[in-house]
Design a protein around this motif. Structure first.
Motif, short mmCIF file in Angstrom:
data_model
loop_
_atom_site.label_atom_id
_atom_site.label_comp_id
_atom_site.label_asym_id
_atom_site.label_seq_id
_atom_site.Cartn_x
_atom_site.Cartn_y
_atom_site.Cartn_z
N GLY A 74 -39.83 -27.24 108.73
CA GLY A 74 -39.98 -28.35 107.81
C GLY A 74 -39.53 -29.67 108.40
O GLY A 74 -40.19 -30.70 108.25
N ALA A 75 -38.39 -29.65 109.11
CA ALA A 75 -37.90 -30.88 109.74
C ALA A 75 -38.88 -31.37 110.81
O ALA A 75 -39.13 -32.57 110.94
N HIS A 76 -39.45 -30.44 111.58
CA HIS A 76 -40.42 -30.82 112.62
C HIS A 76 -41.63 -31.53 112.00
O HIS A 76 -42.07 -32.59 112.48
N ILE B 50 -33.31 -25.63 103.06
CA ILE B 50 -31.97 -26.17 102.76
C ILE B 50 -31.40 -25.48 101.51
O ILE B 50 -30.20 -25.17 101.45
N VAL C 284 -36.03 -24.43 107.74
CA VAL C 284 -35.41 -25.75 107.97
C VAL C 284 -35.99 -26.39 109.23
O VAL C 284 -36.36 -27.58 109.23
N GLY D 143 -44.21 -30.14 105.05
CA GLY D 143 -42.93 -30.02 105.75
C GLY D 143 -41.76 -30.30 104.84
O GLY D 143 -40.71 -29.63 104.94
N LEU E 63 -38.81 -27.76 104.15
CA LEU E 63 -37.45 -28.19 104.45
C LEU E 63 -36.56 -28.05 103.22
O LEU E 63 -35.41 -27.58 103.31
#
Length: 544
Positions: free
Chosen positions: A258-260, A311, A255, A303, A307
């Motif tokens: 991927g968010a980065h 999730i 998470v 990413g 992510l």
């Protein structure tokens, strides 16, 4: 680091992103289908596990590339460092680790693992092929093809790949891997993604542990950083078998990474940054602006995949553990264990009742009838002993023959309850005696260094007896092989016949009864029986 020239193009990263997405879909489908998976062995395992081993060998090849660059990183060496927009996973080793972890999580649901040496050999051969592809594809000037580099790479790659392959075998065959199947916490196998997550996190933090060190750092620090990274990765792999919360870290890491990448791509960080180290000669490297833009887009896509995967894993890993720690949900492992013990206890009680009924039926139909006939013959002989001594003597002889037959039936019944050879000599000798009594050739390979508990020996003996009886009666087999070995607190039994195949535990009561018998001892049964044969029945029972 690539085994073939790619220039300044980013197409390998696009292919990697697509392959990672495919592996994630396979893992997702395996998780969704976990309740429909049969416990019979699947041919996909014989293809999937070598692919995973090949990916592990690929990661080992990339790791040795980093080592060779570290061996030539002289202190004060000038050069340039080109930084593209953040994009994970970048490079062959990291992507191979991530894809291997995703495929392994899918295979652990049902597919059996090959022999103990198959995966290390496949990993070593793959790494060596990539190594020589690199040396033969790149020009000698740009690849550093010197005798020392070729020697170090050719020796280090297969050794590291083989060791990594043995670690993969341990993860696949060890207790945590078995717990990741149908009988334990369904989220445990997702811990196999943690090594890739650790490497991606280190790269994002700028740690030169799993990638080439900056120019001018020096050979000593660069090699030390490489060895530290290798040791840390090995410690993470060992921790997968000891720490049940490793899957939570893997999900949270996906998470975060991927968010980065999505945020970096969304804010349009498209610049190529060239760092100058020392006083290098020649012009600085230049890349078109489009390369940075494409790298940023690919980074955002990758990413998004990571992510989405992270999730999706949260409800399977982190959230149940969090609710349990807060006291809002019972421990799923404990709940599942209680349910398994309840089921196995009921099956053990039913099996014991059925066994008692069988013994009663055998006594009633066999020895009891013969003993009644003996009594009647002796009573008639007693009445005729004075009037017809010859007929009385014939009745006595008939009674003696009947008593011998009744005695033989009672001995057979006792052997069916608990063979004397099993009680006196143990499981190994009892199975050898069973093999000698079979009407077809049977080879035995038995390695049991010590006696097991009597109930376990009895269950395993009758399980083997049932399997070989099925092979003799229904498989039209011409020969049998029985292998038994005890290692690391696990008894593994393998029965192979060259019959017609088609055995299925879900049809009939023979193999299903064996499965229920072993389940009382936390044992498992796996069957591979394609039409035409051969049939391979594998039983594993904890004995430590």
């Amino acid at each position: 680091m690539w085994p073939f020239p790619v220039g300044g193009s980013l197409w390998p990263q696009g292919v990697i992103g697509a392959l990672i997405a495919v592996c994630a879909v396979l893992a997702f489908r395996a998780e969704q289908a976990r309740d429909r998976l049969a416990r019979t062995a699947r041919p996909a395992g014989w293809i999937g596990w070598p692919v995973v081993a090949g990916l592990v060998g690929t990661a080992a090849y990339g790791s040795v590339r980093v080592l060779l660059l570290a061996l030539h990183n002289s202190a004060g060496l000038p050069g340039y460092v080109v930084t593209l927009p953040d994009m994970e996973p970048v490079g062959l080793p990291l992507a191979a680790l991530l894809m291997a972890g995703l495929l392994a999580t899918a295979l652990l649901t049902s597919a059996p693992t090959p022999g103990p040496w198959v995966l290390p050999v496949v990993a070593g051969v793959t790494g060596e092929l990539l190594e020589w592809t690199y040396w033969l594809t790149y020009p000698a000037a740009s690849s550093g093809r010197t005798p020392l580099n070729v020697l170090v790479g050719s020796v280090s790659v297969p050794l590291l790949a083989a060791f990594a392959g043995m670690g993969l075998v341990r993860l696949a065959n060890g207790r945590p891997a078995r717990l990741a199947g149908a009988h334990a916490v369904r989220s445990a196998r997702w811990a196999l993604l943690l090594p890739a997550v650790v490497v991606m996190t280190g790269d994002l933090l700028g740690l030169d542990l799993w990638q080439s060190a900056s120019p001018g750092v020096g050979i000593g620090p660069a090699v030390v950083a490489y060895l530290v990274g290798l040791a840390l990765l090995a410690a993470v792999v060992v921790g997968l078998t000891r720490w049940p919360r490793a899957a939570d870290l893997a999900a949270l890491g996906l998470v975060g990474i991927g968010a980065h990448n999505v945020i970096q791509s969304g804010f349009g960080r498209y610049l190529v940054v060239v760092h100058k180290v020392g006083s290098p000669r020649g012009p600085a490297p230049s890349l078109p602006v489009e390369v940075a833009h494409h790298a940023s887009v690919l980074g955002g896509i990758q990413g998004a995949v990571l992510l989405a995967l992270g999730i999706w894993l949260l409800p399977l890993t982190v959230l149940p553990d969090a609710r349990r720690l807060l006291g809002r949900e019972p421990d799923p492992a404990l709940t599942r264990r209680v349910r398994e013990l309840t089921e196995t206890r009921a099956e053990a009680v039913n099996s014991a009742a059925a066994e008692l009924r069988r013994i009663e039926r055998d006594l009633h139909d066999g020895a009891q009838g013969r003993l009644v006939a003996i009594g009647m013959n002796l009573r008639v002989a007693e009445e005729m002993v004075h009037s017809s001594p010859h007929e009385a003597a014939a009745l006595v002889v008939e009674a003696r023959v009947a008593s011998a037959a009744a005695l033989e039936e009672l001995r057979g019944l006792i052997r069916g309850m608990h063979p004397p050879m099993l009680a006196d000599r143990g499981l190994g000798e009892a199975v050898r005696a069973l093999a000698l009594d079979l009407p077809l050739p049977c080879e035995t390979e038995i390695d049991l260094p010590e006696r097991l508990d009597a109930p376990l020996e009895s269950a395993c003996y009758f399980a083997v007896a049932e399997v070989v009886t099925n092979a003799v009666r229904h498989a039209s087999a011409r020969g049998l092989q029985i292998r038994m070995a005890q290692a690391d607190g696990l008894l593994r039994i393998e029965v192979v016949d060259d019959g017609v195949g088609g055995a299925d535990p879900s049809r009939g009561s023979g193999l299903a009864g064996v499965e229920r018998r072993l389940a009382a001892f936390d044992g498992i049964l796996a069957v591979s029986s394609p039409p035409g044969g051969p049939t391979i029945v594998v039983m594993e029972v904890p004995c430590g």
